[in-house]
Design an enzyme around this catalytic site. Structure first.
Site, PDB file in Angstrom:
ATOM      1  N   THR A 149       0.857  -1.184   0.000  1.00  0.00           N
ATOM      2  CA  THR A 149       0.000   0.000   0.000  1.00  0.00           C
ATOM      3  C   THR A 149       0.896   1.237   0.000  1.00  0.00           C
ATOM      4  O   THR A 149       2.125   1.124   0.005  1.00  0.00           O
ATOM      5  CB  THR A 149      -0.913   0.033   1.242  1.00  0.00           C
ATOM      6  N   CYS A 150       0.273   2.423   0.001  1.00  0.00           N
ATOM      7  CA  CYS A 150       1.079   3.645  -0.006  1.00  0.00           C
ATOM      8  C   CYS A 150       1.872   3.801   1.285  1.00  0.00           C
ATOM      9  O   CYS A 150       2.904   4.486   1.312  1.00  0.00           O
ATOM     10  CB  CYS A 150       0.190   4.864  -0.238  1.00  0.00           C
ATOM     11  N   SER A 180      -2.042   1.654  11.468  1.00  0.00           N
ATOM     12  CA  SER A 180      -2.225   2.561  10.342  1.00  0.00           C
ATOM     13  C   SER A 180      -1.870   3.992  10.699  1.00  0.00           C
ATOM     14  O   SER A 180      -1.837   4.371  11.879  1.00  0.00           O
ATOM     15  CB  SER A 180      -3.683   2.521   9.853  1.00  0.00           C
ATOM     16  N   GLU A 184      -8.477   3.007  10.617  1.00  0.00           N
ATOM     17  CA  GLU A 184      -9.030   3.129   9.254  1.00  0.00           C
ATOM     18  C   GLU A 184      -9.375   1.743   8.711  1.00  0.00           C
ATOM     19  O   GLU A 184      -8.660   0.776   8.940  1.00  0.00           O
ATOM     20  CB  GLU A 184      -8.051   3.865   8.339  1.00  0.00           C
ATOM     21  N   PRO A 185     -10.500   1.628   7.981  1.00  0.00           N
ATOM     22  CA  PRO A 185     -10.999   0.315   7.573  1.00  0.00           C
ATOM     23  C   PRO A 185     -10.445  -0.222   6.261  1.00  0.00           C
ATOM     24  O   PRO A 185     -10.556  -1.409   5.990  1.00  0.00           O
ATOM     25  CB  PRO A 185     -12.510   0.565   7.438  1.00  0.00           C
ATOM     26  N   ALA A 199     -10.948  20.281  -6.416  1.00  0.00           N
ATOM     27  CA  ALA A 199     -10.921  18.898  -6.906  1.00  0.00           C
ATOM     28  C   ALA A 199      -9.664  18.176  -6.434  1.00  0.00           C
ATOM     29  O   ALA A 199      -9.218  17.219  -7.060  1.00  0.00           O
ATOM     30  CB  ALA A 199     -11.012  18.861  -8.428  1.00  0.00           C
ATOM     31  N   GLY A 200      -9.093  18.653  -5.320  1.00  0.00           N
ATOM     32  CA  GLY A 200      -7.903  18.019  -4.769  1.00  0.00           C
ATOM     33  C   GLY A 200      -8.241  16.771  -3.977  1.00  0.00           C
ATOM     34  O   GLY A 200      -9.380  16.293  -3.979  1.00  0.00           O
ATOM     35  N   ILE A 219     -11.191  17.055  -1.333  1.00  0.00           N
ATOM     36  CA  ILE A 219     -12.516  17.105  -1.965  1.00  0.00           C
ATOM     37  C   ILE A 219     -12.860  15.749  -2.593  1.00  0.00           C
ATOM     38  O   ILE A 219     -14.024  15.320  -2.577  1.00  0.00           O
ATOM     39  CB  ILE A 219     -12.581  18.231  -3.015  1.00  0.00           C
TER      40      ILE A 219
END
Length: 421
Positions: free
Chosen positions: A49-50, A107, A112-113, A188-189, A192
């Protein structure tokens, strides 16, 4: 063989290293197979993952260096670049670590799910590669079971701890049913984008995305089945907005008191819920003075997030207890399974001895020997055969002062209880 969880995460490695050690999703099956071949593994899985890259497998402890070497080579790195930020968890520690990861306790955002779904995908990829069975398969299934228990028996995931989620959570407190609400999002970042996804999941009636670059607004609008507009169209869209959330990089306010007043008149003073996440602010502070406007800033959300973070910390302590119990139960099951091979060999050995003696007895019976005499001899021979090797070993252990084996024999065959009877 021992269980191993080996990897790096946001706590141990900077993003420059994490991004170099990440695996492309379409290459994971091949990577799992390569890892097994390079390190001589029968089972392996990769979570990428990131914020983390982790390998789960079963191997001998001295072989972990080969696995680390493969990881470095696969990504074109020197082993030294990884050694300073790599961690290893073995056996009980590996089980505990996987369960903490799956439950969101390890996490960046506590509880976080999304990570549970990512772990399930890693398990699925390993299955596709034919590298998730026996021990590793059992560990994944136990991990998913414990993570579900954590979610259902604690409040670890109930309160929002992200700005985007907190904004939508506040909206749900203002409006009884978001399915009747229209949302206008400005920007639109990344924030958002998350707000739009949360609103869609909450069932909001319609979403309009306003952005300086229309193409970015269109991309996000497509994802959430919304509508895209330019900044110049905001005044026309404003009267229809029950919810307005703004997060841009503008140095000047985008929304002023006058335009909001005009929109309220057209709305016949139906209330508007606004969240200004931007710094500097997108919405003039005077807007908050208007009746029928509920205006929140990023500082208001921070208070909500901090309170919810404290709540999650309390829930995390409960979760740790469930995880510890789950990890210990898994290791106990694993140790029980290790006895199966020995028990099978013991049963086969004794069955072979019994068959030999039975065959001799049947042969003697066919020759006309008395049955009662044969049965007594059969019982005596079986007792002697069954106890011969244990007797030899116990005498040797006693001569060598091996009290541990003497005690083990007493416990295995319950000799103390027999003598008392």
């Amino acid at each position: 063989m021992a269980l191993l969880a080996l990897g790096i995460n946001h706590k141990t490695a900077p993003v420059e290293i994490r991004e170099r050690v990440s695996f492309a999703p379409e290459k994971l099956v091949d990577a799992v197979q390569q890892a097994c071949q390079a390190a001589g593994l029968e089972e392996a899985a990769i979570l990428s993952t990131c914020n983390r890259t982790e390998l789960y497998c079963s191997l001998k402890e001295e072989e972990s260096k080969r696995l680390l070497g493969w990881l470095a080579q696969y990504h074109g790195l020197d082993v030294g670049q990884l050694e300073s930020c790599i961690y290893e968890h073995w056996d009980l520690g590996a089980a505990r670590h996987m369960m903490r990861v799956a439950s969101g306790l390890d996490s960046l955002v506590l509880g976080e799910p999304q990570i549970l779904g990512q772990l399930k995908s890693a398990f699925s990829v390993s299955q596709d590669a034919g590298k998730a069975h026996s021990e590793l398969g059992r560990l994944f299934r136990q991990t998913f079971s414990v993570a579900k228990q954590v979610r259902t028996e604690t409040s670890i995931g109930q309160n929002p701890v992200s700005v985007a989620y907190a904004a939508v959570s506040l909206a749900q407190h203002i409006f009884a049913d978001l399915r009747d609400s229209h949302a206008l999002l400005i920007g639109a970042g990344e924030t958002i984008e998350l707000v739009a996804r949360h609103l869609k999941q909450a069932g909001v009636k319609s979403i309009t995305i306003a952005n300086r670059t229309l193409s970015r607004a269109l991309a996000l609008a497509d994802e959430v089945n919304g509508k895209a507009i330019e900044f110049s169209d905001i005044p026309q869209a404003l009267p229809n907005a029950d919810i307005l959330i703004s997060s841009t990089a503008s140095q000047l306010p985008i929304l002023g008191k006058g335009s909001v007043e005009s929109a309220l008149k057209k709305r016949r003073h139906r209330p508007m819920f606004m969240v200004d996440i931007a710094v500097p602010r997108d919405i003039e502070t005077e807007v908050g003075e208007l009746e029928d406007v509920y205006l929140y800033t990023v500082d208001d959300l921070t208070e909500v997030i901090e309170e919810n973070q404290r709540s999650r910390m309390d829930a995390a302590a409960e979760a740790e207890e469930l995880i510890e119990a789950g990890a210990e139960a898994f290791m106990r099951q694993l140790r029980e399974l290790e006895a199966v091979d020995s028990l099978t060999a013991l049963r086969n050995q004794y069955q072979s001895l019994a068959n030999d003696e039975l065959e001799k007895a049947l042969h003697q019976l066919a020759l006309g020997k008395p049955a009662d005499e044969l049965l007594k001899r059969l019982a005596n021979n079986l007792t002697n055969k069954f106890l011969h090797e244990p007797s030899v070993q116990m005498r040797r252990a006693s001569a060598e002062g091996r009290q541990d084996l003497q005690d083990a024999a007493q416990e295995l065959f319950q000799l103390n209880s027999l003598s008392k009877d």
